[in-house]
Design a protein around this motif. Structure first.
Motif, PDB file in Angstrom:
ATOM      1  N   ILE A  47      13.254  61.828  52.717  1.00 43.04           N
ATOM      2  CA  ILE A  47      12.031  61.055  52.920  1.00 43.04           C
ATOM      3  C   ILE A  47      12.088  59.767  52.121  1.00 43.04           C
ATOM      4  O   ILE A  47      12.835  59.642  51.147  1.00 43.04           O
ATOM      5  N   TYR A  48      11.269  58.795  52.537  1.00 39.69           N
ATOM      6  CA  TYR A  48      10.884  57.675  51.688  1.00 39.69           C
ATOM      7  C   TYR A  48       9.631  58.134  50.967  1.00 39.69           C
ATOM      8  O   TYR A  48       8.778  58.824  51.547  1.00 39.69           O
ATOM      9  N   PHE A  49       9.476  57.735  49.698  1.00 36.36           N
ATOM     10  CA  PHE A  49       8.302  58.105  48.915  1.00 36.36           C
ATOM     11  C   PHE A  49       7.860  56.890  48.122  1.00 36.36           C
ATOM     12  O   PHE A  49       8.654  56.301  47.393  1.00 36.36           O
ATOM     13  N   LEU A  50       6.608  56.503  48.280  1.00 36.70           N
ATOM     14  CA  LEU A  50       6.055  55.312  47.648  1.00 36.70           C
ATOM     15  C   LEU A  50       4.886  55.685  46.757  1.00 36.70           C
ATOM     16  O   LEU A  50       3.993  56.426  47.176  1.00 36.70           O
ATOM     17  N   LEU A  51       4.912  55.183  45.527  1.00 35.28           N
ATOM     18  CA  LEU A  51       3.783  55.327  44.612  1.00 35.28           C
ATOM     19  C   LEU A  51       3.323  53.939  44.196  1.00 35.28           C
ATOM     20  O   LEU A  51       4.139  53.103  43.795  1.00 35.28           O
ATOM     21  N   GLU A  52       2.020  53.707  44.287  1.00 36.73           N
ATOM     22  CA  GLU A  52       1.442  52.457  43.821  1.00 36.73           C
ATOM     23  C   GLU A  52       1.109  52.576  42.340  1.00 36.73           C
ATOM     24  O   GLU A  52       0.919  53.674  41.821  1.00 36.73           O
ATOM     25  N   ALA A  53       1.020  51.429  41.664  1.00 36.94           N
ATOM     26  CA  ALA A  53       0.619  51.412  40.254  1.00 36.94           C
ATOM     27  C   ALA A  53      -0.714  52.136  40.111  1.00 36.94           C
ATOM     28  O   ALA A  53      -1.601  52.008  40.955  1.00 36.94           O
ATOM     29  N   GLY A  54      -0.839  52.936  39.053  1.00 39.31           N
ATOM     30  CA  GLY A  54      -2.064  53.677  38.813  1.00 39.31           C
ATOM     31  C   GLY A  54      -2.168  54.983  39.585  1.00 39.31           C
ATOM     32  O   GLY A  54      -3.122  55.719  39.423  1.00 39.31           O
ATOM     33  N   HIS A  55      -1.191  55.269  40.428  1.00 44.73           N
ATOM     34  CA  HIS A  55      -1.170  56.517  41.191  1.00 44.73           C
ATOM     35  C   HIS A  55      -0.012  57.378  40.687  1.00 44.73           C
ATOM     36  O   HIS A  55       0.881  56.892  40.002  1.00 44.73           O
ATOM     37  N   HIS A  56      -0.027  58.650  41.044  1.00 42.47           N
ATOM     38  CA  HIS A  56       1.048  59.540  40.603  1.00 42.47           C
ATOM     39  C   HIS A  56       1.295  60.643  41.625  1.00 42.47           C
ATOM     40  O   HIS A  56       0.476  60.899  42.498  1.00 42.47           O
ATOM     41  N   SER A  57       2.432  61.257  41.480  1.00 40.76           N
ATOM     42  CA  SER A  57       2.789  62.465  42.210  1.00 40.76           C
ATOM     43  C   SER A  57       2.344  63.629  41.332  1.00 40.76           C
ATOM     44  O   SER A  57       2.758  63.722  40.177  1.00 40.76           O
ATOM     45  N   ARG A  58       1.490  64.493  41.851  1.00 41.39           N
ATOM     46  CA  ARG A  58       0.956  65.611  41.073  1.00 41.39           C
ATOM     47  C   ARG A  58       2.050  66.634  40.742  1.00 41.39           C
ATOM     48  O   ARG A  58       3.055  66.739  41.443  1.00 41.39           O
ATOM     49  N   TRP A  59       1.815  67.405  39.672  1.00 40.83           N
ATOM     50  CA  TRP A  59       2.734  68.490  39.328  1.00 40.83           C
ATOM     51  C   TRP A  59       2.900  69.397  40.538  1.00 40.83           C
ATOM     52  O   TRP A  59       1.911  69.869  41.116  1.00 40.83           O
ATOM     53  N   HIS A  60       4.141  69.614  40.915  1.00 40.92           N
ATOM     54  CA  HIS A  60       4.450  70.465  42.056  1.00 40.92           C
ATOM     55  C   HIS A  60       5.852  71.023  41.883  1.00 40.92           C
ATOM     56  O   HIS A  60       6.596  70.600  40.995  1.00 40.92           O
ATOM     57  N   ARG A  61       6.206  71.969  42.723  1.00 41.36           N
ATOM     58  CA  ARG A  61       7.576  72.476  42.728  1.00 41.36           C
ATOM     59  C   ARG A  61       8.011  72.751  44.154  1.00 41.36           C
ATOM     60  O   ARG A  61       7.206  72.974  45.043  1.00 41.36           O
ATOM     61  N   VAL A  62       9.330  72.712  44.314  1.00 40.12           N
ATOM     62  CA  VAL A  62       9.974  72.925  45.602  1.00 40.12           C
ATOM     63  C   VAL A  62      11.018  74.019  45.387  1.00 40.12           C
ATOM     64  O   VAL A  62      11.693  74.035  44.356  1.00 40.12           O
ATOM     65  N   ARG A  63      11.169  74.912  46.333  1.00 44.36           N
ATOM     66  CA  ARG A  63      12.110  76.028  46.178  1.00 44.36           C
ATOM     67  C   ARG A  63      13.555  75.647  46.486  1.00 44.36           C
ATOM     68  O   ARG A  63      14.428  76.507  46.524  1.00 44.36           O
ATOM     69  N   SER A  64      13.826  74.369  46.694  1.00 44.59           N
ATOM     70  CA  SER A  64      15.174  73.850  46.925  1.00 44.59           C
ATOM     71  C   SER A  64      15.437  72.718  45.937  1.00 44.59           C
ATOM     72  O   SER A  64      14.505  72.156  45.370  1.00 44.59           O
ATOM     73  N   ASP A  65      16.707  72.382  45.741  1.00 45.10           N
ATOM     74  CA  ASP A  65      17.061  71.247  44.891  1.00 45.10           C
ATOM     75  C   ASP A  65      16.561  69.957  45.534  1.00 45.10           C
ATOM     76  O   ASP A  65      16.595  69.809  46.760  1.00 45.10           O
ATOM     77  N   GLU A  66      16.112  69.022  44.691  1.00 45.17           N
ATOM     78  CA  GLU A  66      15.629  67.731  45.186  1.00 45.17           C
ATOM     79  C   GLU A  66      16.303  66.603  44.423  1.00 45.17           C
ATOM     80  O   GLU A  66      16.314  66.601  43.190  1.00 45.17           O
ATOM     81  N   VAL A  67      16.841  65.644  45.149  1.00 47.08           N
ATOM     82  CA  VAL A  67      17.471  64.467  44.562  1.00 47.08           C
ATOM     83  C   VAL A  67      16.533  63.283  44.760  1.00 47.08           C
ATOM     84  O   VAL A  67      16.127  62.991  45.885  1.00 47.08           O
ATOM     85  N   TRP A  68      16.181  62.626  43.649  1.00 50.60           N
ATOM     86  CA  TRP A  68      15.364  61.413  43.683  1.00 50.60           C
ATOM     87  C   TRP A  68      16.289  60.217  43.506  1.00 50.60           C
ATOM     88  O   TRP A  68      17.149  60.224  42.615  1.00 50.60           O
ATOM     89  N   VAL A  69      16.086  59.165  44.316  1.00 46.65           N
ATOM     90  CA  VAL A  69      16.857  57.935  44.212  1.00 46.65           C
ATOM     91  C   VAL A  69      15.885  56.753  44.215  1.00 46.65           C
ATOM     92  O   VAL A  69      15.108  56.595  45.168  1.00 46.65           O
ATOM     93  N   HIS A  70      15.940  55.952  43.153  1.00 47.34           N
ATOM     94  CA  HIS A  70      15.100  54.757  43.066  1.00 47.34           C
ATOM     95  C   HIS A  70      15.627  53.715  44.046  1.00 47.34           C
ATOM     96  O   HIS A  70      16.821  53.418  44.060  1.00 47.34           O
ATOM     97  N   LEU A  71      14.747  53.143  44.870  1.00 44.39           N
ATOM     98  CA  LEU A  71      15.156  52.132  45.837  1.00 44.39           C
ATOM     99  C   LEU A  71      14.712  50.726  45.447  1.00 44.39           C
ATOM    100  O   LEU A  71      15.490  49.783  45.540  1.00 44.39           O
ATOM    101  N   GLU A  72      13.447  50.580  45.049  1.00 41.95           N
ATOM    102  CA  GLU A  72      12.965  49.256  44.648  1.00 41.95           C
ATOM    103  C   GLU A  72      11.645  49.388  43.914  1.00 41.95           C
ATOM    104  O   GLU A  72      11.007  50.429  43.928  1.00 41.95           O
ATOM    105  N   GLY A  73      11.261  48.286  43.285  1.00 38.28           N
ATOM    106  CA  GLY A  73       9.988  48.235  42.576  1.00 38.28           C
ATOM    107  C   GLY A  73      10.145  48.602  41.115  1.00 38.28           C
ATOM    108  O   GLY A  73      11.233  48.528  40.541  1.00 38.28           O
ATOM    109  N   ALA A  74       9.038  48.984  40.527  1.00 36.21           N
ATOM    110  CA  ALA A  74       8.986  49.341  39.116  1.00 36.21           C
ATOM    111  C   ALA A  74       9.834  50.582  38.849  1.00 36.21           C
ATOM    112  O   ALA A  74      10.090  51.372  39.758  1.00 36.21           O
ATOM    113  N   PRO A  75      10.248  50.788  37.606  1.00 35.89           N
ATOM    114  CA  PRO A  75      10.905  52.050  37.268  1.00 35.89           C
ATOM    115  C   PRO A  75       9.937  53.224  37.484  1.00 35.89           C
ATOM    116  O   PRO A  75       8.719  53.045  37.501  1.00 35.89           O
TER     117      PRO A  75
END
Length: 167
Positions: A47-75
């Motif tokens: 997937i593509y995943f976008l977070l705006e400033a002041g927003h967050h991804s809530r605590w969650h878990r996935v039963r599979s391995d997940e790889v995050w890759v930064h594409l652009e924007g803020a760290p």
């Protein structure tokens, strides 16, 4: 039009249950059967995943391995914690490689708690765009948010109150 609006429109992003915006861009036609008793899953999803400033991804878990890759924007501040919350959550900074440990990619092992938020900077924009790949592929039956009234939420509030805002 802002860059965030452009990305939402161009990538056809929709609201994600954990917060932010997303669009599935790949679901493998190949399937695998996980060893943990789950039914067959696509071998890989992305997937593509976008977070705006002041927003967050809530605590969650996935039963599979997940790889995050930064594409652009803020760290991106990517928080992870073991499934039982026995140790303090760890912070990984995703973004362009630098001498301070920032890296563009991080793997969250299956079952770990995770949450994310943009790190505000003056030069990188007011958002972060990442790609997330899950293998075996994501099925929302394998996804769970940390419930507000759960034992895990109580542990988070007690031991790491500064991170409870991500519940």
């Amino acid at each position: 039009m802002t860059r965030v609006q452009q990305l939402i429109q161009t990538l056809e992003l929709q609201p994600h249950p954990e917060g932010g915006w997303y669009a599935e861009v790949f679901r493998s036609a190949a399937s695998v059967t996980p060893f943990d008793g789950r039914p067959p899953r696509s071998a890989l999803t992305s997937i593509y995943f976008l977070l705006e400033a002041g927003h967050h991804s809530r605590w969650h878990r996935v039963r599979s391995d997940e790889v995050w890759v930064h594409l652009e924007g803020a760290p991106l501040a990517l928080w992870t914690a073991d499934a039982a919350l026995r140790t303090a959550p760890a912070h990984t900074r995703l973004g362009p490689v630098d001498a301070h440990g920032t890296r563009p990619q991080h793997v969250v092992p299956a079952g770990q708690w995770q949450a994310a938020e943009p790190i505000a900077t003056h030069t990188a924009g007011d958002y972060v765009l990442a790609a997330c790949m899950v293998g075996p592929g994501l099925d929302f039956a394998d996804f769970s948010l940390m419930p507000e009234g759960s034992e895990e939420a109580a542990l988070m509030r007690h031991h790491w109150p500064e991170l409870a805002r991500l519940i």
